[in-house]
Design a protein around this motif. Sequence first.
Motif, PDB file in Angstrom:
ATOM      1  N   ALA A 101      36.424  50.382  47.460  1.00 47.65           N
ATOM      2  CA  ALA A 101      36.161  51.129  46.226  1.00 47.65           C
ATOM      3  C   ALA A 101      34.701  50.869  45.881  1.00 47.65           C
ATOM      4  O   ALA A 101      34.366  49.983  45.106  1.00 47.65           O
ATOM      5  CB  ALA A 101      37.087  50.666  45.112  1.00 47.65           C
ATOM      6  N   TRP A 118      31.996  51.047  38.790  1.00 48.71           N
ATOM      7  CA  TRP A 118      32.846  51.379  37.654  1.00 48.71           C
ATOM      8  C   TRP A 118      34.282  51.585  38.090  1.00 48.71           C
ATOM      9  O   TRP A 118      35.230  51.282  37.343  1.00 48.71           O
ATOM     10  CB  TRP A 118      32.333  52.637  36.928  1.00 48.71           C
ATOM     11  CG  TRP A 118      32.356  53.891  37.763  1.00 48.71           C
ATOM     12  CD1 TRP A 118      31.347  54.402  38.502  1.00 48.71           C
ATOM     13  CD2 TRP A 118      33.458  54.784  37.919  1.00 48.71           C
ATOM     14  NE1 TRP A 118      31.736  55.559  39.120  1.00 48.71           N
ATOM     15  CE2 TRP A 118      33.030  55.818  38.779  1.00 48.71           C
ATOM     16  CE3 TRP A 118      34.756  54.816  37.417  1.00 48.71           C
ATOM     17  CZ2 TRP A 118      33.875  56.861  39.152  1.00 48.71           C
ATOM     18  CZ3 TRP A 118      35.597  55.863  37.786  1.00 48.71           C
ATOM     19  CH2 TRP A 118      35.143  56.883  38.647  1.00 48.71           C
ATOM     20  N   LEU A 119      34.473  52.079  39.353  1.00 50.69           N
ATOM     21  CA  LEU A 119      35.827  52.279  39.846  1.00 50.69           C
ATOM     22  C   LEU A 119      36.518  50.935  40.044  1.00 50.69           C
ATOM     23  O   LEU A 119      37.668  50.739  39.630  1.00 50.69           O
ATOM     24  CB  LEU A 119      35.785  53.052  41.175  1.00 50.69           C
ATOM     25  CG  LEU A 119      37.100  53.580  41.720  1.00 50.69           C
ATOM     26  CD1 LEU A 119      37.709  54.592  40.773  1.00 50.69           C
ATOM     27  CD2 LEU A 119      36.868  54.221  43.081  1.00 50.69           C
ATOM     28  N   ARG A 120      35.815  50.002  40.635  1.00 52.35           N
ATOM     29  CA  ARG A 120      36.396  48.677  40.834  1.00 52.35           C
ATOM     30  C   ARG A 120      36.608  47.959  39.503  1.00 52.35           C
ATOM     31  O   ARG A 120      37.531  47.163  39.349  1.00 52.35           O
ATOM     32  CB  ARG A 120      35.483  47.848  41.743  1.00 52.35           C
ATOM     33  CG  ARG A 120      35.549  48.261  43.196  1.00 52.35           C
ATOM     34  CD  ARG A 120      34.666  47.371  44.051  1.00 52.35           C
ATOM     35  NE  ARG A 120      33.303  47.869  44.139  1.00 52.35           N
ATOM     36  CZ  ARG A 120      32.217  47.128  44.007  1.00 52.35           C
ATOM     37  NH1 ARG A 120      32.325  45.832  43.760  1.00 52.35           N
ATOM     38  NH2 ARG A 120      31.026  47.653  44.121  1.00 52.35           N
ATOM     39  N   TRP A 152      37.191  49.387  36.401  1.00 53.95           N
ATOM     40  CA  TRP A 152      38.085  49.958  35.399  1.00 53.95           C
ATOM     41  C   TRP A 152      39.375  50.557  35.958  1.00 53.95           C
ATOM     42  O   TRP A 152      40.275  50.883  35.177  1.00 53.95           O
ATOM     43  CB  TRP A 152      37.339  51.037  34.603  1.00 53.95           C
ATOM     44  CG  TRP A 152      36.168  50.494  33.861  1.00 53.95           C
ATOM     45  CD1 TRP A 152      34.845  50.698  34.126  1.00 53.95           C
ATOM     46  CD2 TRP A 152      36.212  49.609  32.735  1.00 53.95           C
ATOM     47  NE1 TRP A 152      34.062  50.002  33.244  1.00 53.95           N
ATOM     48  CE2 TRP A 152      34.872  49.319  32.374  1.00 53.95           C
ATOM     49  CE3 TRP A 152      37.251  49.030  32.002  1.00 53.95           C
ATOM     50  CZ2 TRP A 152      34.553  48.498  31.312  1.00 53.95           C
ATOM     51  CZ3 TRP A 152      36.928  48.204  30.948  1.00 53.95           C
ATOM     52  CH2 TRP A 152      35.591  47.948  30.614  1.00 53.95           C
ATOM     53  N   TRP A 153      39.500  50.725  37.258  1.00 56.13           N
ATOM     54  CA  TRP A 153      40.726  51.315  37.805  1.00 56.13           C
ATOM     55  C   TRP A 153      41.916  50.415  37.445  1.00 56.13           C
ATOM     56  O   TRP A 153      41.913  49.221  37.713  1.00 56.13           O
ATOM     57  CB  TRP A 153      40.601  51.418  39.327  1.00 56.13           C
ATOM     58  CG  TRP A 153      41.624  52.315  39.984  1.00 56.13           C
ATOM     59  CD1 TRP A 153      42.911  52.532  39.612  1.00 56.13           C
ATOM     60  CD2 TRP A 153      41.432  53.102  41.162  1.00 56.13           C
ATOM     61  NE1 TRP A 153      43.542  53.384  40.452  1.00 56.13           N
ATOM     62  CE2 TRP A 153      42.651  53.754  41.429  1.00 56.13           C
ATOM     63  CE3 TRP A 153      40.347  53.297  42.022  1.00 56.13           C
ATOM     64  CZ2 TRP A 153      42.820  54.588  42.523  1.00 56.13           C
ATOM     65  CZ3 TRP A 153      40.527  54.141  43.108  1.00 56.13           C
ATOM     66  CH2 TRP A 153      41.738  54.777  43.346  1.00 56.13           C
ATOM     67  N   PRO A 154      42.990  50.973  36.852  1.00 52.86           N
ATOM     68  CA  PRO A 154      44.154  50.145  36.493  1.00 52.86           C
ATOM     69  C   PRO A 154      44.777  49.506  37.736  1.00 52.86           C
ATOM     70  O   PRO A 154      44.846  50.118  38.798  1.00 52.86           O
ATOM     71  CB  PRO A 154      45.118  51.141  35.844  1.00 52.86           C
ATOM     72  CG  PRO A 154      44.257  52.282  35.407  1.00 52.86           C
ATOM     73  CD  PRO A 154      43.145  52.368  36.410  1.00 52.86           C
ATOM     74  N   SER A 155      45.206  48.277  37.599  1.00 52.53           N
ATOM     75  CA  SER A 155      45.856  47.580  38.704  1.00 52.53           C
ATOM     76  C   SER A 155      47.368  47.629  38.550  1.00 52.53           C
ATOM     77  O   SER A 155      47.896  47.765  37.438  1.00 52.53           O
ATOM     78  CB  SER A 155      45.393  46.121  38.766  1.00 52.53           C
ATOM     79  OG  SER A 155      45.711  45.448  37.563  1.00 52.53           O
ATOM     80  N   ILE A 180      44.104  47.000  42.440  1.00 59.39           N
ATOM     81  CA  ILE A 180      43.833  48.428  42.323  1.00 59.39           C
ATOM     82  C   ILE A 180      44.260  49.099  43.625  1.00 59.39           C
ATOM     83  O   ILE A 180      44.338  48.463  44.683  1.00 59.39           O
ATOM     84  CB  ILE A 180      42.358  48.691  41.999  1.00 59.39           C
ATOM     85  CG1 ILE A 180      41.430  48.155  43.093  1.00 59.39           C
ATOM     86  CG2 ILE A 180      41.986  48.086  40.657  1.00 59.39           C
ATOM     87  CD1 ILE A 180      39.951  48.476  42.860  1.00 59.39           C
ATOM     88  N   ARG A 187      39.216  42.584  42.753  1.00 52.83           N
ATOM     89  CA  ARG A 187      38.681  43.940  42.591  1.00 52.83           C
ATOM     90  C   ARG A 187      37.401  44.166  43.401  1.00 52.83           C
ATOM     91  O   ARG A 187      36.864  45.263  43.388  1.00 52.83           O
ATOM     92  CB  ARG A 187      38.397  44.216  41.110  1.00 52.83           C
ATOM     93  CG  ARG A 187      39.650  44.400  40.276  1.00 52.83           C
ATOM     94  CD  ARG A 187      39.312  44.592  38.822  1.00 52.83           C
ATOM     95  NE  ARG A 187      40.481  44.962  38.045  1.00 52.83           N
ATOM     96  CZ  ARG A 187      40.849  46.212  37.781  1.00 52.83           C
ATOM     97  NH1 ARG A 187      40.110  47.217  38.218  1.00 52.83           N
ATOM     98  NH2 ARG A 187      41.927  46.459  37.091  1.00 52.83           N
TER      99      ARG A 187
END
Length: 303
Positions: free
Chosen positions: A13, A17-19, A21-24, A52, A265
């Motif tokens: 990822a 920002w993806l790493r 904020w992406w929900p886990s 994630i 993450r």
Amino acid sequence: MAIEYPFDPARLARRWWLRRWWPSRRLGADPERHVLIDGRYAPVSIANWKLIAPVARGLIAHRKAIPLTFSHDQRLTIVIPFRERRAHLERLLPVLQATLQEQRLNYRILVMEQQNEGLFNRGKLINAGIHFARERTDYYCLHDVDAVPVTTNYLCPSQPLRLVSRIAGEEGESNRADHYFSGAVSIRKEQVFAANGYSNEYWGWGKEDDDFFFRLLMAGFFCYADLKGEYQDLPNPAAQQVRPDRAAVRRQIGRNRRRRTRLLRGLESPAHDGLNTLEYEVVGIVEESSHEKVTVRWRSSPY
């Protein structure tokens, strides 16, 4: 020392920002849960991890069962992180030494004592022991001072091996969780260096063992647990018992949890924190009949 990991969450990822904020989500059942060696050795589970989506897919794709075998003619160093637990050490050493002699092992027991006041750093002490003994060992057992062996196998494993599954304590017997990876862990020297050892940045209360397990997964190793491994769990002295209701302890637990989450993450790289960044000073070596005690110090705890 350059460290590269075959499985790197940051590559899966790439955008920060993806790493961040992406929900886990918690993983389901471990795909390798059916592996069983000699009716005794099972995989340390990854089902407990919250990851994630791209990291979860990458971990499952890279994690494949590797056979577990044992060798007898290897040099073993037991590394015991230690501070102010003399009563524990006096109970552990005679039993540990008798067990190692019964298994006819070529062993050395290294007690690594932290001189610094302030927060204890178990991972950094273990790293110091690994580094200190590196020229005279083929594999390590990373061993807590309050874990006294009852039934265990200290032979050299081909893959990282958690020796503790059953615990006998003051409140009776219990089983360690399937994802637990601590207490007493045997690992070959080349494997612990390939994973860059433990993080040096977990102070006080926990999560350094989770971090180490994930480093080993990233490095491509398949970690096992000895289902018949039984230890006596010695109670902590009253003066040293951790009270999670204390504000300072809660803050430190939170810091350690957040650091572990950043690793999962891909926001922290274990290639930048571990054996290759370790700094410590040996301030004393005492050789006893049963063990060596090496006292070390470093810059004070940041907390």
